[in-house]
Write an enzyme that holds these catalytic residues in place. Structure first.
Site, PDB file in Angstrom:
ATOM      1  N   ARG A 110       0.923  -1.236  -0.069  1.00 57.95           N
ATOM      2  CA  ARG A 110       0.223  -0.145   0.162  1.00 57.95           C
ATOM      3  C   ARG A 110       0.900   1.362  -0.107  1.00 57.95           C
ATOM      4  NH1 ARG A 110      -2.293  -4.107   2.539  1.00 57.95           N
ATOM      5  NH2 ARG A 110      -4.622  -4.240   1.982  1.00 57.95           N
ATOM      6  N   HIS A 135      -1.002  -2.631  -4.459  1.00 58.00           N
ATOM      7  CA  HIS A 135      -0.233  -3.347  -5.415  1.00 58.00           C
ATOM      8  C   HIS A 135      -0.334  -2.913  -6.970  1.00 58.00           C
ATOM      9  CE1 HIS A 135       0.451  -6.215  -2.512  1.00 58.00           C
ATOM     10  NE2 HIS A 135      -0.894  -7.055  -2.620  1.00 58.00           N
ATOM     11  N   HIS A 209       3.249 -13.052  -5.644  1.00 61.78           N
ATOM     12  CA  HIS A 209       2.122 -13.259  -4.812  1.00 61.78           C
ATOM     13  C   HIS A 209       1.521 -14.392  -4.930  1.00 61.78           C
ATOM     14  CE1 HIS A 209      -1.468 -11.600  -2.629  1.00 61.78           C
ATOM     15  NE2 HIS A 209      -0.679 -10.466  -2.587  1.00 61.78           N
ATOM     16  N   ASP A 281      -1.387  -9.807   8.211  1.00 64.74           N
ATOM     17  CA  ASP A 281      -1.252  -9.221   6.895  1.00 64.74           C
ATOM     18  C   ASP A 281      -0.264  -8.174   7.117  1.00 64.74           C
ATOM     19  OD1 ASP A 281      -1.457  -8.268   4.398  1.00 64.74           O
ATOM     20  OD2 ASP A 281      -3.681  -7.897   4.535  1.00 64.74           O
ATOM     21  N   GLU A 346       5.587 -12.379   0.799  1.00 64.51           N
ATOM     22  CA  GLU A 346       5.832 -11.530  -0.464  1.00 64.51           C
ATOM     23  C   GLU A 346       7.366 -11.078   0.223  1.00 64.51           C
ATOM     24  OE1 GLU A 346       2.270  -8.979  -1.054  1.00 64.51           O
ATOM     25  OE2 GLU A 346       1.846 -10.453   0.392  1.00 64.51           O
TER      26      GLU A 346
END
Ligand code: GLA
Length: 381
Positions: A110, A135, A209, A281, A346
């Site tokens: 982000r 992304h 990803h 996350d 990632e």
């Protein structure tokens, strides 16, 4: 007579040796093949590349979104099964909003409010995740058609994908020439080498990803799979998942994966950060990241015995535990993807780096080359 027998024996020995050599050749043969993978709505044909190494590991890659469509790895009994989530058909990838298996770009994760200032100029990006840019925007690198060519070397096979992201695309400055090289080696490694150059200063943060699930063909969720992340700190976020700027210690928190720990062990703990992420996350600050290629994380499934090691040159690792999978997607093998069905790991620079000057810089300038390597290696134990 004796000489005749000796000659016959010599002849037999030669034939046996030649057969052995042929067998050896077959065992070591790396293969790459291509097949059509459907057409884009405008008719552009899309290709699926199938890479096979000498052990029988298979990686399938499409030039739509530079997506890894499937990747097989052996379990402790030598059985190869798919360890990624995704779809069978191109149309599903075109509709997809979950970024299955793709290359994320121009900027992984982000950027707050879709804005950043660079060299005194404010840039406005597409916002596609609440108030934020995620992304790469509405049409990120996961939604474009890449040029692709197969590569074959002595010890590996691969696909070289290139894409030109034009000046102004999704609001970013500069024409960015990107190359992503996926390589499958005979050591059961999938290596990803990223390169980019630009003609104007721009943020760049490319990542991969894949939704990993080591159970094989998606048969169980990932809550019992054990994660190790070589990170004493992580970057806490606000309720929109933008880092606060703090590097917080993982010690005594559910974010401590410095020893291999089941993902489900603390995922339901009462913790504001887990609430914001609806699970994991977050971005971890990798220890001793000095730009060289290092083993920084691993994922282990005790049931199948599959172990995946992650080597990277990047300073960060985003671990997303599939918190937005709500059961509405039916993927490969007819599996319904519910929450915590995957570990997306990632390797990257930290989210919102263009606005957080205390984070390692993600700015690429004309004359420089963005270059970074990550390896996902598959073993058993
Ligand atoms: C990243 C983000 C998540 C989510 C997934 C894709 O990992 O951090 O919040 O958007 O991608 O679904």
């Amino acid at each position: 007579m004796k000489a005749k027998i000796l000659l016959i024996l010599f002849f037999i020995a030669m034939v046996v040796a030649a057969c052995g050599q042929k067998k050896e050749k077959t065992r070591n043969s790396l293969k790459i093949s291509t097949a059509p993978f459907g057409n884009m709505p405008d008719g552009t044909p899309i290709t699926l590349f199938t890479l096979v190494n000498s052990n029988g590991m298979i990686v399938k890659i499409t030039n739509y979104g530079a997506i890894v469509q499937s990747l097989t790895a052996p379990d402790k009994n030598g059985k190869f099964e798919d360890v990624t989530l995704g779809y069978d058909k191109l149309e599903d990838y075109i509709r997809d909003k979950s970024y299955f298996g793709c290359i994320v770009g121009r900027f992984g994760n982000r950027i707050a409010k879709g804005k950043f200032t660079l060299d005194g100029v404010e840039y406005t990006l597409a916002t596609n995740n609440g108030p934020n840019h995620l992304h790469g925007g509405i049409k990120g690198f996961n939604k474009v058609v890449w040029d692709a060519e197969p590569i074959k070397n002595r010890e590996s096979v691969g696909v070289k994908l290139t894409y030109l992201s034009k000046d102004g695309e999704e609001g970013y400055p500069g024409n960015l020439h990107c190359t992503v090289m996926y390589t499958l080696t005979n050591h059961n490694e999938m290596q990803i080498e990223y390169k980019a150059t630009t003609d104007k200063a721009t943020p760049v943060n490319l990542t991969h990803h894949s939704y990993f699930n080591l159970s094989g063909n998606g048969r169980r969720n990932i809550l019992d799979q054990q994660l190790w992340i070589n990170a004493d700190f992580y970057t806490p976020v606000d309720e929109t998942l933008i880092p606060t700027g703090e590097l917080a210690p993982v010690k005594d928190t559910p974010f401590d994966f410095t020893k291999p720990t089941a993902i489900g062990a603390r995922i339901h703990d009462k913790n504001q950060q887990l609430e914001y992420g609806h699970g994991y996350d977050h971005n971890w600050v990798l220890n001793d990241a000095d730009g060289s290629l290092k083993l920084q994380a691993s994922l282990y499934d005790p049931v199948s015995g599959r172990l995946m090691e992650i080597y990277t040159e990047e300073p960060g690792l985003q671990f997303y535990s599939g918190n937005f999978l709500d059961g509405s997607i039916i993927g490969k093998y007819g599996v319904r993807y519910t929450r915590n069905y995957c570990a997306v790991l990632e390797t990257q620079h930290f989210p919102d780096s263009p606005n957080q000057l205390n984070f390692p810089s993600t700015i690429l300038r004309p004359g420089e080359t963005y270059h970074t390597v990550t390896i996902y290696k598959f073993l058993t134990k």
